[in-house]
Write a protein that holds these residues in place. Structure first.
Motif, PDB file in Angstrom:
ATOM      1  N   HIS A  22      -5.707   3.682   4.607  1.00 32.09           N
ATOM      2  CA  HIS A  22      -4.853   4.708   4.008  1.00 32.09           C
ATOM      3  C   HIS A  22      -5.509   6.084   4.064  1.00 32.09           C
ATOM      4  CE1 HIS A  22      -2.852   6.805   0.568  1.00 32.09           C
ATOM      5  NE2 HIS A  22      -1.807   6.370   1.245  1.00 32.09           N
ATOM      6  N   TYR A  45       2.113   4.330   7.281  1.00 27.89           N
ATOM      7  CA  TYR A  45       1.697   5.267   6.240  1.00 27.89           C
ATOM      8  C   TYR A  45       2.454   5.022   4.936  1.00 27.89           C
ATOM      9  CZ  TYR A  45       0.646   9.583   3.810  1.00 27.89           C
ATOM     10  OH  TYR A  45       0.238  10.498   2.876  1.00 27.89           O
ATOM     11  N   ASN A  49       1.118   3.555   1.419  1.00 26.37           N
ATOM     12  CA  ASN A  49       1.343   4.407   0.266  1.00 26.37           C
ATOM     13  C   ASN A  49       2.033   3.630  -0.858  1.00 26.37           C
ATOM     14  OD1 ASN A  49       0.996   6.835  -1.002  1.00 26.37           O
ATOM     15  ND2 ASN A  49       2.931   7.679  -0.312  1.00 26.37           N
ATOM     16  N   ARG A  50       3.003   2.779  -0.499  1.00 23.97           N
ATOM     17  CA  ARG A  50       3.688   1.967  -1.504  1.00 23.97           C
ATOM     18  C   ARG A  50       2.751   0.944  -2.148  1.00 23.97           C
ATOM     19  NH1 ARG A  50       8.000  -0.163   1.805  1.00 23.97           N
ATOM     20  NH2 ARG A  50       8.434   1.761   2.868  1.00 23.97           N
ATOM     21  N   LEU A  52      -0.605   1.344  -2.523  1.00 21.47           N
ATOM     22  CA  LEU A  52      -1.671   1.983  -3.289  1.00 21.47           C
ATOM     23  C   LEU A  52      -1.184   2.944  -4.370  1.00 21.47           C
ATOM     24  CD1 LEU A  52      -4.163   2.575  -0.375  1.00 21.47           C
ATOM     25  CD2 LEU A  52      -4.362   0.929  -2.222  1.00 21.47           C
ATOM     26  N   GLU A  53       0.050   3.384  -4.303  1.00 22.42           N
ATOM     27  CA  GLU A  53       0.540   4.346  -5.294  1.00 22.42           C
ATOM     28  C   GLU A  53       0.500   3.814  -6.725  1.00 22.42           C
ATOM     29  OE1 GLU A  53       1.430   8.003  -6.461  1.00 22.42           O
ATOM     30  OE2 GLU A  53       1.049   7.435  -4.390  1.00 22.42           O
ATOM     31  N   PRO A  54       0.838   2.538  -6.992  1.00 18.36           N
ATOM     32  CA  PRO A  54       0.702   2.050  -8.379  1.00 18.36           C
ATOM     33  C   PRO A  54      -0.738   2.049  -8.891  1.00 18.36           C
ATOM     34  CG  PRO A  54       2.097   0.587  -7.113  1.00 18.36           C
ATOM     35  CD  PRO A  54       1.520   1.571  -6.142  1.00 18.36           C
ATOM     36  N   TYR A  56      -3.060   4.448  -7.753  1.00 18.63           N
ATOM     37  CA  TYR A  56      -3.432   5.856  -7.844  1.00 18.63           C
ATOM     38  C   TYR A  56      -2.801   6.558  -9.044  1.00 18.63           C
ATOM     39  CZ  TYR A  56      -5.109   5.713  -2.965  1.00 18.63           C
ATOM     40  OH  TYR A  56      -5.776   5.437  -1.810  1.00 18.63           O
ATOM     41  N   GLU A  57      -1.580   6.225  -9.375  1.00 12.17           N
ATOM     42  CA  GLU A  57      -0.826   6.979 -10.386  1.00 12.17           C
ATOM     43  C   GLU A  57      -1.492   7.016 -11.755  1.00 12.17           C
ATOM     44  OE1 GLU A  57       1.705   9.614 -11.701  1.00 12.17           O
ATOM     45  OE2 GLU A  57       1.633   8.943  -9.633  1.00 12.17           O
ATOM     46  N   ARG A  60      -4.426   9.425 -11.532  1.00  9.34           N
ATOM     47  CA  ARG A  60      -4.020  10.829 -11.423  1.00  9.34           C
ATOM     48  C   ARG A  60      -3.646  11.424 -12.775  1.00  9.34           C
ATOM     49  NH1 ARG A  60      -0.497   9.587  -6.252  1.00  9.34           N
ATOM     50  NH2 ARG A  60      -2.112   9.814  -4.670  1.00  9.34           N
ATOM     51  N   ASP A  70      -6.891  15.363  -3.742  1.00  8.02           N
ATOM     52  CA  ASP A  70      -6.578  14.166  -4.524  1.00  8.02           C
ATOM     53  C   ASP A  70      -7.839  13.312  -4.595  1.00  8.02           C
ATOM     54  OD1 ASP A  70      -5.338  12.145  -5.877  1.00  8.02           O
ATOM     55  OD2 ASP A  70      -4.265  11.363  -4.138  1.00  8.02           O
ATOM     56  N   SER A  72      -8.151  10.603  -6.546  1.00  8.85           N
ATOM     57  CA  SER A  72      -7.881   9.233  -6.983  1.00  8.85           C
ATOM     58  C   SER A  72      -8.361   8.180  -5.982  1.00  8.85           C
ATOM     59  CB  SER A  72      -6.406   9.049  -7.317  1.00  8.85           C
ATOM     60  OG  SER A  72      -5.589   9.380  -6.242  1.00  8.85           O
TER      61      SER A  72
END
Length: 93
Positions: A22, A45, A49-50, A52-54, A56-57, A60, A70, A72
């Motif tokens: 990523h 991509y 992103n889908r 790892l986003e939970p 990272y959020e 952040r 960023d 995170s």
């Protein structure tokens, strides 16, 4: 305990490589080496992103705003390293 430790280490290794992929793809897209108009690049991509986003959020929310940077992924990276060290040090051989 050894089997459970090895399973957890395998899961952390997969997470490690997903995170590295990523980060590298994000850099290549930002430096315009890869084009997001190519369907395979966009799928990879956005798929990463889908995934790892939970993760990272929540990080952040605690980090102060730093403009375009960023941090995170670095925090997640360090978390994986710490977990790997803790698991390997506590495994009974």
């Amino acid at each position: 305990m050894t089997t459970l430790g090895l399973i957890l280490l395998a899961i952390l290794n997969v997470a490690w490589w997903i995170l590295i992929a990523h980060i590298v793809i994000g850099w290549l897209v930002n430096f315009q080496v890869l084009n997001m108009r190519q369907p395979i690049v966009a799928q990879i991509y956005f798929g990463l992103n889908r995934i790892l986003e939970p993760i990272y959020e929540p990080i952040r929310r605690f980090l102060p705003p730093t403009g375009g940077l960023d941090f995170s992924p670095i925090i997640v990276f360090l978390g994986i390293v710490v977990l790997r060290i803790v698991i390997t040090q506590n495994m009974i051989y």
